[in-house]
Design an enzyme around this catalytic site. Sequence first.
Site, mmCIF file in Angstrom:
data_model
loop_
_atom_site.group_PDB
_atom_site.id
_atom_site.type_symbol
_atom_site.label_atom_id
_atom_site.label_comp_id
_atom_site.label_asym_id
_atom_site.label_seq_id
_atom_site.Cartn_x
_atom_site.Cartn_y
_atom_site.Cartn_z
ATOM 1 N N ASP A 108 1.020 -0.956 -0.073
ATOM 2 C CA ASP A 108 -0.014 -0.323 0.040
ATOM 3 C C ASP A 108 1.143 1.255 -0.050
ATOM 4 O OD1 ASP A 108 -2.294 1.647 0.320
ATOM 5 O OD2 ASP A 108 -1.483 1.963 2.483
ATOM 6 N N GLU A 162 0.702 -0.509 -5.134
ATOM 7 C CA GLU A 162 -0.401 0.004 -5.459
ATOM 8 C C GLU A 162 1.029 1.811 -5.483
ATOM 9 O OE1 GLU A 162 -3.139 2.936 -3.308
ATOM 10 O OE2 GLU A 162 -2.488 2.463 -2.035
#
Length: 889
Positions: free
Chosen positions: A558, A611
């Site tokens: 993330d 990401e």
Amino acid sequence: MTPRTPSSGSDPKQPAEAAGPERTGAGQPPAAPAKKAVKKTAAKTAKKTAEKPAPAKKAPAKKATAEQTAAAKKAAAKKTTVKKAAEKAPAKTATKKTAAENVTAKKTVPEKTVAKKAVAKKAVAKKAVTKKATATRAPARTAPTAEVTATGQEVRPEIPATAVALSQEDRDRLVAGTHHDPHSVLGAHRVPGGVAFRAFRPYALGVSVVAGDRRADLRHDGDGFFSGALPLADVPEYRLLVAYEGTVVETEDAYGFLPTLGELDLHLIGEGRHEELWRALGAHPTVHQGVSGTRFAVWAPNARGVRVAGTFNFWDGTGHPMRSLGGTGVWELFVPGIGEGELYKFDITRPDGSHTLRADPLARRTEVPPATSSVIHASRHEWGDEEWLARRAERPAHEAPFSVYEVHLPSWRPGLTYRQLAEQLPAYVKDLGFTHVELMPVAEHPFGGSWGYQVTGFYAPTARLGDPDDFKYLVDALHRAGIGVIMDWVPAHFPRDAWALAEFDGRPLYEHSDPLRAAHPDWGTLEFDFGRREVRNFLVANALYWCEEFHIDGLRVDAVASMLYLDYSREPGQWTPNEHGGRENLDAVAFLQEMNATLYRRVPGVVTVAEESTAWDGVTRATHHRGPSGFGGLGFGLKWNMGWMHDSLQYMSHDPIHRKYHHGEMTFSMVYAYSENYVLPISHDEVVHGKGSLVSKMPGDWWQQRANLRAYLAYMWSHPGKQLLFMGQEFAQGAEWSETRGPDWWLLDPNYGAAADHRGVLDLVRDLNSVYRASPALWTRDVHPDGFEWVTGDSADDNVFAFLRRDADGTPLLAVSHFAPVVRPDYRIGVPDDVPAWLEVLNTDAARYGGSDVVHPDPVKPEPQHRHGRPASIRLTLPPLATVWLRPA
């Protein structure tokens, strides 16, 4: 507070001053003396104390000559040989001795005698004791000598009290929690004349040492400290009897054990290269030196002292100080007699002397939030996914079918545990044909509304749904169903909770010491200090931990962009350039490279997914290959294509009559499609916070919304890149997602009037995955330009996109998307002239999906008519708002 069972620790209600007088107990049943000590009244205790002051406060006694001392001891030994009746004295008579008699008896018990002789010598010692018995003690600094009786037994002289009791400095440091080496003063240690025993047991009434057939009550020195000695040549194996109000606990002494961490562990931790850090730090039930217990270890280099507090000591860590292991910053303690299920935290003394109670950064299990304690855990899960693990490394992810179903575990079926999910989720995902699931959240987090993106327990699966073995059971079930498991992993930042990582040992530790570098500007969290080797080690080992211990197949990392840039969400003046004057976070780059290189080296078949929302060069390039920017690649296997997601959803949100003015939003992705290995993500982020669900983004009435959604999904599945779809979107959920209620499963209820509309989309997703997996042209050459050819990318007036996908052998699949709500008959599409006929394998306008059923059931043959720069073409009737796939017949 009521004392616990014998596995418990001390009783926090009982003051240290309430300890009873000492008694010797050699030859008695182990618990008898301690129980009698508990039963003494306060008056008797006061009387005994008045009669015999504490040794530390006694006035110096007159010294006896060496000859007198030797004569007295020989006389005692002689009496021992003639008083045979004393050998048969019952053990219970020893319990009637006075406190003064007990002290003297303890000091005259010879070493290595059988039980009967021990009883006899106790009787002799009792006769020899007078109120002035202390006058026979050797001077404190006189080197003691041993003598031998006529029977050949060794008799050692008395041991000076000054060699036994703790110094005031050590007492003060232990009470304050600032002692760095409690094992050097507590436990058993050789002293001149024998072995000294020292215990620190706050709230205890009395402490006795049991060594073989010997037992000695330790003197209470106040403040929970107990000390005594036995005239032994070496430190024996011994146990402690600790008396509390109403109970006696028999236990091994935590301060009689060697460190549980070896030199190699400490060296690797100091180097920041311990790839199995979770095996060294944290809490581990184990057998150490033949004794069952739990070993604790924590990294806290700035701490003045660390103690373990938990349910086993009534959350008072005073009596369980840890030792510092050299310059590594690691503190360690083995606590015997405790095991799985106990709650614990670390009581850390900060540099300023204040205390903070912290959860274990490497705890493998936690309490269910909002409770915050760590839990001692040992795994017993037996894996059954050997076949899956052996097969997953056969083909790299970017050259394999890879379609992902993203799941928020607590709300997919609200109320289900990990094991209950294991009975439903694998079957559902397998039926729909997805190759992988991506799970969020997994690591423990205090606030459910963060969806797991503000982690406090990096090594613990969230306890909301079960324990770590329950989570392993779910992963195992998914693997046995042929489904890979990716988890969301959050190494970019952590929350500021005062019981977790923030200023863990009183100073910035896991976060950067520069407040501007530490504070994350968007989320109110703290960023990791990627330049500190121990912090990098903590995170790299964490990635390995999930993949090796839980058989996770991939990590979706993330917020990579927030890690890579020093000026991320910061205004000028709020950040400092790197050593080259740039805005790149060189520490974060090095960390990501190390993490990926280590993970791919150790775990065959694993995949990491970034990401990353910017155009950083080389996210999925190998770490040893430098790009135009001068940096080596970050080493990820795949990267989320945020640009494609944003542009394509923007195009689809336009009314079809205006789409011709936004045609480039759909074609631009092919300009950079091969710069990275991409995943096309329609994730949870796109269906929350007022963005609406995927179907609600589509224009038009309900029929057109569903038709647009079906055409878009098929376009997505045929576009170069892998696919990711968030739960609920597979059946056209109308409301945006909420973690409090999850997907609207009732939309699929046959009793619901519009259930067929939603089931039509669900059936399409199932068929998309089925055809996709059976069509290598759609996935083998995802990252190679020769796997894609535009047929027409400029038919803006018609809202048409057509392209060919090819597999490694060149076999094509033709995808045609028509994003206008009209039927276009006899629409001519250019095709290769070496394919004799084309067969429709998927049409999103089919009636079974809820469409108008403009389909092509028969093979379509090319005609020798030029179109789109090709020598041959086919004529198709393009359905409204639909995507059609055709393959060679």
